[in-house]
Design a protein around this motif. Structure first.
Motif, PDB file in Angstrom:
ATOM      1  N   VAL A   1       7.249  -2.062  -8.578  1.00 26.55           N
ATOM      2  CA  VAL A   1       6.028  -1.981  -7.774  1.00 26.55           C
ATOM      3  C   VAL A   1       4.986  -1.280  -8.639  1.00 26.55           C
ATOM      4  O   VAL A   1       5.102  -0.085  -8.914  1.00 26.55           O
ATOM      5  N   LEU A   2       3.968  -2.031  -9.087  1.00 30.60           N
ATOM      6  CA  LEU A   2       2.999  -1.539 -10.076  1.00 30.60           C
ATOM      7  C   LEU A   2       1.632  -1.346  -9.427  1.00 30.60           C
ATOM      8  O   LEU A   2       1.162  -2.203  -8.671  1.00 30.60           O
ATOM      9  N   ALA A   3       1.004  -0.234  -9.737  1.00 32.58           N
ATOM     10  CA  ALA A   3      -0.285   0.106  -9.139  1.00 32.58           C
ATOM     11  C   ALA A   3      -1.387  -0.811  -9.651  1.00 32.58           C
ATOM     12  O   ALA A   3      -1.466  -1.094 -10.857  1.00 32.58           O
ATOM     13  N   VAL A   4      -2.250  -1.262  -8.758  1.00 34.66           N
ATOM     14  CA  VAL A   4      -3.384  -2.105  -9.143  1.00 34.66           C
ATOM     15  C   VAL A   4      -4.310  -1.347 -10.098  1.00 34.66           C
ATOM     16  O   VAL A   4      -4.861  -1.927 -11.033  1.00 34.66           O
ATOM     17  N   ASP A   5      -4.453  -0.036  -9.893  1.00 35.21           N
ATOM     18  CA  ASP A   5      -5.280   0.762 -10.806  1.00 35.21           C
ATOM     19  C   ASP A   5      -4.771   0.662 -12.245  1.00 35.21           C
ATOM     20  O   ASP A   5      -5.564   0.622 -13.191  1.00 35.21           O
ATOM     21  N   ASP A   6      -3.461   0.622 -12.415  1.00 35.73           N
ATOM     22  CA  ASP A   6      -2.886   0.510 -13.754  1.00 35.73           C
ATOM     23  C   ASP A   6      -3.000  -0.913 -14.298  1.00 35.73           C
ATOM     24  O   ASP A   6      -3.250  -1.115 -15.492  1.00 35.73           O
ATOM     25  N   LEU A   7      -2.829  -1.896 -13.432  1.00 39.56           N
ATOM     26  CA  LEU A   7      -2.940  -3.290 -13.872  1.00 39.56           C
ATOM     27  C   LEU A   7      -4.356  -3.627 -14.310  1.00 39.56           C
ATOM     28  O   LEU A   7      -4.565  -4.481 -15.170  1.00 39.56           O
ATOM     29  N   THR A   8      -5.350  -2.968 -13.717  1.00 36.16           N
ATOM     30  CA  THR A   8      -6.746  -3.238 -14.061  1.00 36.16           C
ATOM     31  C   THR A   8      -7.281  -2.293 -15.132  1.00 36.16           C
ATOM     32  O   THR A   8      -8.465  -2.366 -15.488  1.00 36.16           O
ATOM     33  N   ASP A   9      -6.439  -1.421 -15.646  1.00 33.32           N
ATOM     34  CA  ASP A   9      -6.837  -0.519 -16.731  1.00 33.32           C
ATOM     35  C   ASP A   9      -6.891  -1.329 -18.023  1.00 33.32           C
ATOM     36  O   ASP A   9      -5.878  -1.878 -18.458  1.00 33.32           O
ATOM     37  N   ARG A  10      -8.065  -1.407 -18.641  1.00 34.41           N
ATOM     38  CA  ARG A  10      -8.236  -2.238 -19.850  1.00 34.41           C
ATOM     39  C   ARG A  10      -7.263  -1.837 -20.958  1.00 34.41           C
ATOM     40  O   ARG A  10      -6.852  -2.682 -21.758  1.00 34.41           O
ATOM     41  N   ALA A  11      -6.857  -0.573 -20.984  1.00 35.66           N
ATOM     42  CA  ALA A  11      -5.923  -0.122 -22.011  1.00 35.66           C
ATOM     43  C   ALA A  11      -4.540  -0.747 -21.851  1.00 35.66           C
ATOM     44  O   ALA A  11      -3.752  -0.768 -22.799  1.00 35.66           O
ATOM     45  N   ASN A  12      -4.245  -1.295 -20.666  1.00 33.00           N
ATOM     46  CA  ASN A  12      -2.929  -1.881 -20.397  1.00 33.00           C
ATOM     47  C   ASN A  12      -2.921  -3.401 -20.495  1.00 33.00           C
ATOM     48  O   ASN A  12      -1.914  -4.034 -20.176  1.00 33.00           O
TER      49      ASN A  12
ATOM     50  N   PHE B   1       0.853  -1.184   0.000  1.00 34.05           N
ATOM     51  CA  PHE B   1       0.000   0.000   0.000  1.00 34.05           C
ATOM     52  C   PHE B   1       0.891   1.236   0.000  1.00 34.05           C
ATOM     53  O   PHE B   1       1.621   1.486   0.959  1.00 34.05           O
ATOM     54  N   ARG B   2       0.848   1.975  -1.103  1.00 36.75           N
ATOM     55  CA  ARG B   2       1.656   3.178  -1.285  1.00 36.75           C
ATOM     56  C   ARG B   2       0.704   4.355  -1.472  1.00 36.75           C
ATOM     57  O   ARG B   2      -0.123   4.322  -2.380  1.00 36.75           O
ATOM     58  N   ASP B   3       0.825   5.342  -0.611  1.00 38.22           N
ATOM     59  CA  ASP B   3      -0.112   6.475  -0.633  1.00 38.22           C
ATOM     60  C   ASP B   3      -1.560   5.980  -0.569  1.00 38.22           C
ATOM     61  O   ASP B   3      -2.440   6.486  -1.261  1.00 38.22           O
ATOM     62  N   GLU B   4      -1.765   4.950   0.245  1.00 33.96           N
ATOM     63  CA  GLU B   4      -3.077   4.328   0.486  1.00 33.96           C
ATOM     64  C   GLU B   4      -3.652   3.639  -0.756  1.00 33.96           C
ATOM     65  O   GLU B   4      -4.803   3.213  -0.742  1.00 33.96           O
ATOM     66  N   ARG B   5      -2.864   3.521  -1.804  1.00 28.68           N
ATOM     67  CA  ARG B   5      -3.311   2.822  -3.022  1.00 28.68           C
ATOM     68  C   ARG B   5      -2.614   1.465  -3.102  1.00 28.68           C
ATOM     69  O   ARG B   5      -1.404   1.374  -2.872  1.00 28.68           O
ATOM     70  N   PRO B   6      -3.348   0.401  -3.448  1.00 28.10           N
ATOM     71  CA  PRO B   6      -2.719  -0.913  -3.533  1.00 28.10           C
ATOM     72  C   PRO B   6      -1.815  -1.032  -4.758  1.00 28.10           C
ATOM     73  O   PRO B   6      -2.157  -0.593  -5.858  1.00 28.10           O
TER      74      PRO B   6
ATOM     75  N   PRO C   1       5.482  -4.359   3.721  1.00 26.67           N
ATOM     76  CA  PRO C   1       5.674  -2.914   3.894  1.00 26.67           C
ATOM     77  C   PRO C   1       6.122  -2.232   2.600  1.00 26.67           C
ATOM     78  O   PRO C   1       6.775  -2.847   1.749  1.00 26.67           O
ATOM     79  N   ASP C   2       5.802  -0.947   2.502  1.00 22.09           N
ATOM     80  CA  ASP C   2       6.295  -0.135   1.398  1.00 22.09           C
ATOM     81  C   ASP C   2       7.663   0.414   1.809  1.00 22.09           C
ATOM     82  O   ASP C   2       7.770   1.458   2.455  1.00 22.09           O
ATOM     83  N   ARG C   3       8.703  -0.323   1.465  1.00 16.61           N
ATOM     84  CA  ARG C   3      10.068   0.089   1.803  1.00 16.61           C
ATOM     85  C   ARG C   3      10.991  -0.300   0.654  1.00 16.61           C
ATOM     86  O   ARG C   3      10.563  -0.929  -0.323  1.00 16.61           O
ATOM     87  N   GLU C   4      12.234   0.075   0.774  1.00 12.23           N
ATOM     88  CA  GLU C   4      13.221  -0.321  -0.229  1.00 12.23           C
ATOM     89  C   GLU C   4      13.605  -1.783   0.006  1.00 12.23           C
ATOM     90  O   GLU C   4      13.952  -2.168   1.121  1.00 12.23           O
ATOM     91  N   TYR C   5      13.528  -2.577  -1.061  1.00 13.33           N
ATOM     92  CA  TYR C   5      13.965  -3.969  -0.987  1.00 13.33           C
ATOM     93  C   TYR C   5      15.261  -4.120  -1.765  1.00 13.33           C
ATOM     94  O   TYR C   5      15.502  -3.391  -2.742  1.00 13.33           O
ATOM     95  N   GLU C   6      16.078  -5.059  -1.336  1.00 10.37           N
ATOM     96  CA  GLU C   6      17.399  -5.235  -1.936  1.00 10.37           C
ATOM     97  C   GLU C   6      17.407  -6.468  -2.831  1.00 10.37           C
ATOM     98  O   GLU C   6      17.410  -7.594  -2.344  1.00 10.37           O
TER      99      GLU C   6
END
Length: 198
Positions: A125-136, A28-33, A109-114
């Motif tokens: 880290v890809l936004a669910v809103d973008d993954l569910t966008d039919r154009a994508n 959850f980044r900026d409250e967005r999955p 957590p939303d942190r830096e991973y190595e």
């Protein structure tokens, strides 16, 4: 994104000689999955350069498949067990390399991973809103020499393409947790010998 859909799901299991497990990490980044993916290193023998979830093959010392997923995710991106909250499992996936893969869904957590550069080229880290966008999203149908007619799913977000076994897992994850559904019609039908994406 409602992860209760994963918790309620009864996963279908696949019996195969070689077992593997992955974690589909929800951030959850900026409250967005968002969903965390790894890009496999180009020198790997299986699925080089492809987008995947952190995970890998089961070892005899692993207590169970969830332990496999945690151990591999720790090795690949430094994810710790004490910061991982599991919500459930998706259906097992049988890969073209004859692994039965068990995908676990967890918030992390939303942190830096190595990334371990021996296996992971980068982390996305890809936004669910973008993954569910039919154009994508697009899909194709083809005849596979081993599995017959198959449908391949492609998610194009931020310059990355998620497809293959990870694309199949992502389809189920999105359908269980969002209003997104696979379109009934494919975008194209391709010849059996057509090249696969890199």
């Amino acid at each position: 994104m409602d992860l209760a859909g994963v918790t309620r799901h009864e996963p279908v299991t696949v019996d195969a000689g070689r077992r593997a497990a992955v974690i589909a990490p929800v951030v959850f980044r900026d409250e967005r999955p968002h969903i965390l993916f790894t890009k496999r290193a180009d020198h790997l023998g299986e699925h080089p350069g492809q987008m995947s979830f952190p995970g890998g093959g089961r070892e005899p010392s692993d207590a169970d498949l969830r332990a496999t997923a945690l151990r591999e995710a720790n090795e690949e991106i430094g994810l710790r067990a004490d910061e991982t909250t599991f919500h459930g499992r998706l259906d097992d996936i049988l890969t073209v390399t004859d692994y039965a893969v068990s995908p676990f869904v967890a918030t992390v957590p939303d942190r830096e991973y190595e990334p371990d550069q021996r296996e992971v080229a980068e982390i996305a880290v890809l936004a669910v809103d973008d993954l569910t966008d039919r154009a994508n999203y697009e899909s194709e149908r083809r005849d596979h020499p081993q599995y017959g007619e198959i449908r391949l799913h492609f998610f194009h977000v931020d310059g990355y393409t998620v497809w293959g076994a990870t694309g199949r897992m992502l389809v189920q994850l999105l359908e269980l947790t969002t209003d997104w559904r696979v379109p009934e019609e494919v975008d194209r039908v391709v010849d059996p010998d057509a090249d696969y994406p890199v």
